[in-house]
Design a protein around this motif. Structure first.
Motif, mmCIF file in Angstrom:
data_model
loop_
_atom_site.group_PDB
_atom_site.id
_atom_site.type_symbol
_atom_site.label_atom_id
_atom_site.label_comp_id
_atom_site.label_asym_id
_atom_site.label_seq_id
_atom_site.Cartn_x
_atom_site.Cartn_y
_atom_site.Cartn_z
ATOM 1 N N ARG A 83 0.830 -1.216 0.000
ATOM 2 C CA ARG A 83 0.000 0.000 0.000
ATOM 3 C C ARG A 83 0.854 1.252 0.000
ATOM 4 O O ARG A 83 0.633 2.193 -0.770
ATOM 5 C CB ARG A 83 -0.903 0.025 1.239
ATOM 6 N N VAL A 84 1.833 1.284 0.892
ATOM 7 C CA VAL A 84 2.635 2.498 1.033
ATOM 8 C C VAL A 84 3.463 2.743 -0.222
ATOM 9 O O VAL A 84 3.638 3.900 -0.649
ATOM 10 C CB VAL A 84 3.516 2.425 2.306
ATOM 11 N N SER A 85 3.966 1.677 -0.856
ATOM 12 C CA SER A 85 4.736 1.843 -2.091
ATOM 13 C C SER A 85 3.851 2.345 -3.220
ATOM 14 O O SER A 85 4.251 3.221 -3.999
ATOM 15 C CB SER A 85 5.375 0.511 -2.494
ATOM 16 N N ALA A 86 2.645 1.798 -3.311
ATOM 17 C CA ALA A 86 1.724 2.213 -4.366
ATOM 18 C C ALA A 86 1.340 3.677 -4.224
ATOM 19 O O ALA A 86 1.311 4.427 -5.211
ATOM 20 C CB ALA A 86 0.477 1.331 -4.344
ATOM 21 N N CYS A 87 1.050 4.088 -2.997
ATOM 22 C CA CYS A 87 0.649 5.485 -2.772
ATOM 23 C C CYS A 87 1.820 6.437 -2.979
ATOM 24 O O CYS A 87 1.649 7.549 -3.494
ATOM 25 C CB CYS A 87 0.068 5.638 -1.368
ATOM 26 N N TYR A 88 3.026 6.006 -2.590
ATOM 27 C CA TYR A 88 4.202 6.848 -2.839
ATOM 28 C C TYR A 88 4.412 7.021 -4.339
ATOM 29 O O TYR A 88 4.710 8.128 -4.812
ATOM 30 C CB TYR A 88 5.444 6.242 -2.200
ATOM 31 N N LYS A 113 -5.480 9.070 -1.381
ATOM 32 C CA LYS A 113 -5.842 10.416 -0.934
ATOM 33 C C LYS A 113 -6.329 10.377 0.513
ATOM 34 O O LYS A 113 -5.990 11.247 1.326
ATOM 35 C CB LYS A 113 -6.932 10.999 -1.841
ATOM 36 N N ALA A 114 -7.128 9.374 0.834
ATOM 37 C CA ALA A 114 -7.637 9.222 2.199
ATOM 38 C C ALA A 114 -6.494 8.932 3.176
ATOM 39 O O ALA A 114 -6.498 9.419 4.316
ATOM 40 C CB ALA A 114 -8.670 8.100 2.253
ATOM 41 N N ALA A 115 -5.502 8.163 2.725
ATOM 42 C CA ALA A 115 -4.354 7.859 3.583
ATOM 43 C C ALA A 115 -3.578 9.122 3.912
ATOM 44 O O ALA A 115 -3.145 9.320 5.064
ATOM 45 C CB ALA A 115 -3.451 6.838 2.893
ATOM 46 N N VAL A 116 -3.395 9.998 2.929
ATOM 47 C CA VAL A 116 -2.694 11.264 3.164
ATOM 48 C C VAL A 116 -3.515 12.161 4.084
ATOM 49 O O VAL A 116 -2.980 12.820 4.979
ATOM 50 C CB VAL A 116 -2.399 11.975 1.824
ATOM 51 N N ALA A 117 -4.828 12.167 3.882
ATOM 52 C CA ALA A 117 -5.690 12.985 4.734
ATOM 53 C C ALA A 117 -5.623 12.519 6.188
ATOM 54 O O ALA A 117 -5.685 13.327 7.117
ATOM 55 C CB ALA A 117 -7.134 12.923 4.229
ATOM 56 N N ALA A 118 -5.458 11.226 6.380
ATOM 57 C CA ALA A 118 -5.434 10.671 7.739
ATOM 58 C C ALA A 118 -4.065 10.771 8.393
ATOM 59 O O ALA A 118 -3.954 11.058 9.591
ATOM 60 C CB ALA A 118 -5.868 9.201 7.707
ATOM 61 N N GLY A 119 -3.001 10.555 7.621
ATOM 62 C CA GLY A 119 -1.664 10.492 8.223
ATOM 63 C C GLY A 119 -0.651 11.468 7.681
ATOM 64 O O GLY A 119 0.468 11.533 8.192
ATOM 65 N N ASP A 145 8.295 8.558 3.565
ATOM 66 C CA ASP A 145 9.015 7.568 4.375
ATOM 67 C C ASP A 145 8.465 6.167 4.114
ATOM 68 O O ASP A 145 8.288 5.364 5.025
ATOM 69 C CB ASP A 145 8.884 7.927 5.863
ATOM 70 N N TRP A 146 8.187 5.871 2.860
ATOM 71 C CA TRP A 146 7.535 4.629 2.437
ATOM 72 C C TRP A 146 8.296 3.376 2.862
ATOM 73 O O TRP A 146 7.705 2.317 3.022
ATOM 74 C CB TRP A 146 7.372 4.629 0.913
ATOM 75 N N ASP A 200 1.781 5.085 14.664
ATOM 76 C CA ASP A 200 0.757 6.099 14.414
ATOM 77 C C ASP A 200 1.074 6.954 13.190
ATOM 78 O O ASP A 200 0.175 7.456 12.533
ATOM 79 C CB ASP A 200 0.595 6.992 15.648
ATOM 80 N N LYS A 201 2.340 7.116 12.884
ATOM 81 C CA LYS A 201 2.744 7.901 11.722
ATOM 82 C C LYS A 201 2.116 7.352 10.435
ATOM 83 O O LYS A 201 1.802 8.107 9.521
ATOM 84 C CB LYS A 201 4.263 7.885 11.617
ATOM 85 N N TYR A 202 1.930 6.037 10.378
ATOM 86 C CA TYR A 202 1.414 5.382 9.173
ATOM 87 C C TYR A 202 -0.045 4.957 9.317
ATOM 88 O O TYR A 202 -0.503 4.039 8.621
ATOM 89 C CB TYR A 202 2.275 4.161 8.848
#
Length: 352
Positions: free
Chosen positions: A54-59, A72-78, A85-86, A113-115
């Motif tokens: 997930r983190v690699s795909a979003c990065y 987009k929701a992941a960025v809005a949340a974290g 820092d993927w 919590d960062k992620y």
């Protein structure tokens, strides 16, 4: 002996005693200093790129303005920093106890919590299309170390709209490997994927054997056309080497593979006494690992570019720091001894 001569003799003797005490103190500090340096933390980072985490795909979509609704929701949340820092979704003191210390609902963030944006229960995360059977897995290792990989898959009936719990995963990993080789910057190993249909998730734990630190990934996958759901799943893509290099300057974790990634920033280290479980970077990451392919590396590369993890594992920086610290302390003690001796001789000549 006259009184002035007696006074001078006592003064010289006292000076010599003080010099001996100072030198002894300096030499006594050496073992302590070396202990601290030798125990210096090491860095290791990475993330699954096949199937894409997930983190690699979003990065890869872009931390500031990702394309998919889930990212987009992941960025809005974290926040976007989690994506820069993927390669650092870790638990500093896991020590093989990931299932005991990471709570349900926080598996994809590794309890960090960062992620937390990665833990969002959604059925539209970018996914990789898979089929049952043999598969070649790839895990980008930006700071290689010895360790073992364990891959788990969700059970039949998995519901991606609910927070991921340990009970959603099969109890035993379907693929396990220790110290796999590196090819082109990736750990590469084989595994047999169980039969599934629809949308599922592959969870990986990379537990280092040279440190208690562990790393985690959630890779969303689909079996069958469109994952068995109505709308096609957004396709997950791993970040390219250029995309990794472009974002390194904004990362707060280390990027090391071959030569150091241009613009990479060193890891920050928490203050002494700060809580470490779930924090990134943890106390295991103060010193960079010796990059593969740089001076000081001990591994070998064959004609195919394959790198043996067993040869690249271990923190080369620790020994260099210890040697450097020892040299500095020894030189300091020698200089102090020479200074005190010159003063003592000068005092002796003056008294005569």
């Amino acid at each position: 002996m006259t009184f002035p001569q007696l006074s001078t003799a006592f003064e010289q003797r006292g000076s010599r005693r003080r010099g001996a005490v100072v030198i002894a103190a300096a030499l006594g500090v050496a073992p302590l200093a070396l202990t601290g340096l030798a125990a210096g933390p090491a860095a290791a980072h990475g993330s699954m790129t096949d199937p894409v985490s997930r983190v690699s795909a979003c990065y890869a979509e872009g931390p500031e303005s990702p394309r998919s609704a889930a990212c987009k929701a992941a960025v809005a949340a974290g926040g976007a920093q989690a994506l820069y820092d993927w390669n650092g979704v870790n638990m500093a003191n896991a020590a093989g106890k990931s299932k005991q210390i990471i709570p349900d609902g926080k598996l994809c963030s590794g309890g960090n919590d960062k992620y937390k944006g990665l833990d969002l229960p959604r059925a539209d995360w970018p996914a990789t299309t898979l089929s049952a059977g043999e598969h070649t897995f790839r895990y980008k290792g930006t700071a290689p170390h010895k360790g073992s990989f364990a891959l788990y898959i969700t059970k039949a009936g998995y519901d991606p709209s609910k927070p991921l719990a340990w009970s959603d995963l099969e109890a035993t990993p379907f693929a396990e490997v220790s110290d796999p080789p590196m090819r082109g910057g990736d750990y590469v190993f084989e595994g047999r994927i169980p039969a599934r249909s629809g949308r599922h998730l592959i969870y990986s734990i990379w537990q280092r054997s040279d440190s208690p630190e562990a790393f985690y990934t959630c890779s969303d996958v689909v079996f069958g056309k469109d994952g068995g759901a109505g709308a096609p799943a957004p396709k997950a893509s791993a970040p390219t080497d250029q995309e990794i290099a472009d974002g390194a300057a904004k990362s707060t974790v280390q990027h090391h593979h071959g030569a150091a990634t241009p613009g990479a920033q060193p890891s920050s280290v928490p203050a002494a006494g700060a809580a470490t479980p779930g924090n990134q970077p943890g106390p295991n990451e103060a010193a960079a690992a010796t990059p593969v392919g740089t001076a000081g590396g001990t591994g070998t590369t064959d004609a195919t570019g394959t790198r043996s993890l067993a040869e690249t594992g271990g923190d080369g920086s620790t020994s260099y720091l210890a040697v450097g610290g020892a040299g500095a302390i020894a030189l300091g003690a020698a200089a102090l001894f020479a200074t005190l001796r010159r003063k003592s001789l000068a005092t002796g000549r003056h008294s005569r």
